[in-house]
Design an enzyme around this catalytic site. Structure first.
Site, PDB file in Angstrom:
ATOM      1  N   TYR A 242       0.802  -1.174   0.256  1.00  0.00           N
ATOM      2  CA  TYR A 242      -0.017  -0.369  -0.587  1.00  0.00           C
ATOM      3  C   TYR A 242       1.122   0.769  -0.063  1.00  0.00           C
ATOM      4  O   TYR A 242       2.013   1.328   0.620  1.00  0.00           O
ATOM      5  CB  TYR A 242      -0.876   0.064   1.640  1.00  0.00           C
ATOM      6  CG  TYR A 242      -2.232  -1.150   1.193  1.00  0.00           C
ATOM      7  CD1 TYR A 242      -3.319  -0.652   1.056  1.00  0.00           C
ATOM      8  CD2 TYR A 242      -1.336  -2.103   2.136  1.00  0.00           C
ATOM      9  CE1 TYR A 242      -4.165  -2.154   1.279  1.00  0.00           C
ATOM     10  CE2 TYR A 242      -2.403  -4.193   2.384  1.00  0.00           C
ATOM     11  CZ  TYR A 242      -3.724  -2.911   1.938  1.00  0.00           C
ATOM     12  OH  TYR A 242      -4.207  -4.358   1.894  1.00  0.00           O
TER      13      TYR A 242
ATOM     14  N   HIS B 128      -7.208   0.425  -1.453  1.00  0.00           N
ATOM     15  CA  HIS B 128      -6.711  -0.647  -2.205  1.00  0.00           C
ATOM     16  C   HIS B 128      -5.742  -1.122  -2.383  1.00  0.00           C
ATOM     17  O   HIS B 128      -4.538  -0.062  -2.773  1.00  0.00           O
ATOM     18  CB  HIS B 128      -7.569  -1.316  -3.064  1.00  0.00           C
ATOM     19  CG  HIS B 128      -9.332  -1.296  -2.917  1.00  0.00           C
ATOM     20  ND1 HIS B 128      -9.850  -2.537  -2.161  1.00  0.00           N
ATOM     21  CD2 HIS B 128     -10.689  -0.904  -2.833  1.00  0.00           C
ATOM     22  CE1 HIS B 128     -11.384  -2.249  -1.804  1.00  0.00           C
ATOM     23  NE2 HIS B 128     -11.572  -1.272  -2.758  1.00  0.00           N
TER      24      HIS B 128
ATOM     25  N   LYS C 236      -4.585  -4.940  -9.703  1.00  0.00           N
ATOM     26  CA  LYS C 236      -3.204  -4.428  -8.875  1.00  0.00           C
ATOM     27  C   LYS C 236      -1.934  -4.777  -9.807  1.00  0.00           C
ATOM     28  O   LYS C 236      -1.466  -5.674 -10.991  1.00  0.00           O
ATOM     29  CB  LYS C 236      -2.997  -5.509  -7.613  1.00  0.00           C
ATOM     30  CG  LYS C 236      -4.281  -5.366  -6.619  1.00  0.00           C
ATOM     31  CD  LYS C 236      -3.562  -5.859  -5.624  1.00  0.00           C
ATOM     32  CE  LYS C 236      -5.207  -6.248  -4.387  1.00  0.00           C
ATOM     33  NZ  LYS C 236      -5.888  -4.808  -4.521  1.00  0.00           N
TER      34      LYS C 236
END
Length: 180
Positions: free
Chosen positions: A117, A125, A156
């Protein structure tokens, strides 16, 4: 702040200590709360991974005991090596990403080593999934595609953290998936 080594986890029993440690950078997981947005939401014990615990001991932010004995960084690191496969590689990537200012959490639910993160869990997210690799290991194109499928389906970016255990250097390779 003191934690207790229990198998391959660190348990922080004192609630104020748990809040303080979590507040330092989203370390650990409070029992019974999946993703607290702030340390004030924590009202239970905190569980740290061994990797998180080793890092916090190295930084002088935490003391860890086992059977009444205080464990220093070297001893705790060796426990990690004996209890967790690939510990040296995982710890190297974890420490490097933390030193770069990222919040690093387990990525096991995504099939990765770490979810990374820029701000913190519960607030955003994780934009990155990281796989830690020894630079002397070999991975197949099918393994890379497998990693990529999970990162793509979860929106991602996939990053390989490639560690040279001899000199401690880490190279990162990021994959970007394009629609054609």
């Amino acid at each position: 702040m003191i934690g207790e080594l229990v198998k391959d986890k660190i348990l922080i029993k004192n609630i104020e200590d748990a809040r303080s440690i979590y507040k330092m950078g989203y370390y650990g997981k409070p029992i019974g709360i999946s993703k607290p947005k702030s340390a004030e939401e924590i009202n239970s014990e905190l569980i740290l991974s061994l990797i998180e615990g080793v890092y916090l001991v190295k930084k002088g932010k935490l003391e860890i005991v086992s059977n009444g004995e205080r464990l220093d960084f070297e001893r705790l690191y060796q426990i990690g090596v004996t209890q967790i496969p690939r510990f040296r590689i995982l710890y190297s990537v974890y420490e490097d990403l933390r030193e770069k200012g990222y919040v690093v959490r387990s990525g096991i639910k995504y099939g990765a080593d770490f979810a990374v993160y820029t701000i913190g869990p519960g607030i955003e997210h994780a934009p990155y999934l990281v796989i830690a690799l020894d630079e002397n290991s070999q991975i197949s194109s099918n393994e890379i595609l497998g990693f990529g499928r999970v990162s793509h389906s979860t929106r991602k970016e996939l990053i390989l953290g490639i560690v040279n255990l001899t000199n401690g250097k880490i190279r990162y390779i990021m994959f970007k998936w394009l629609k054609m």
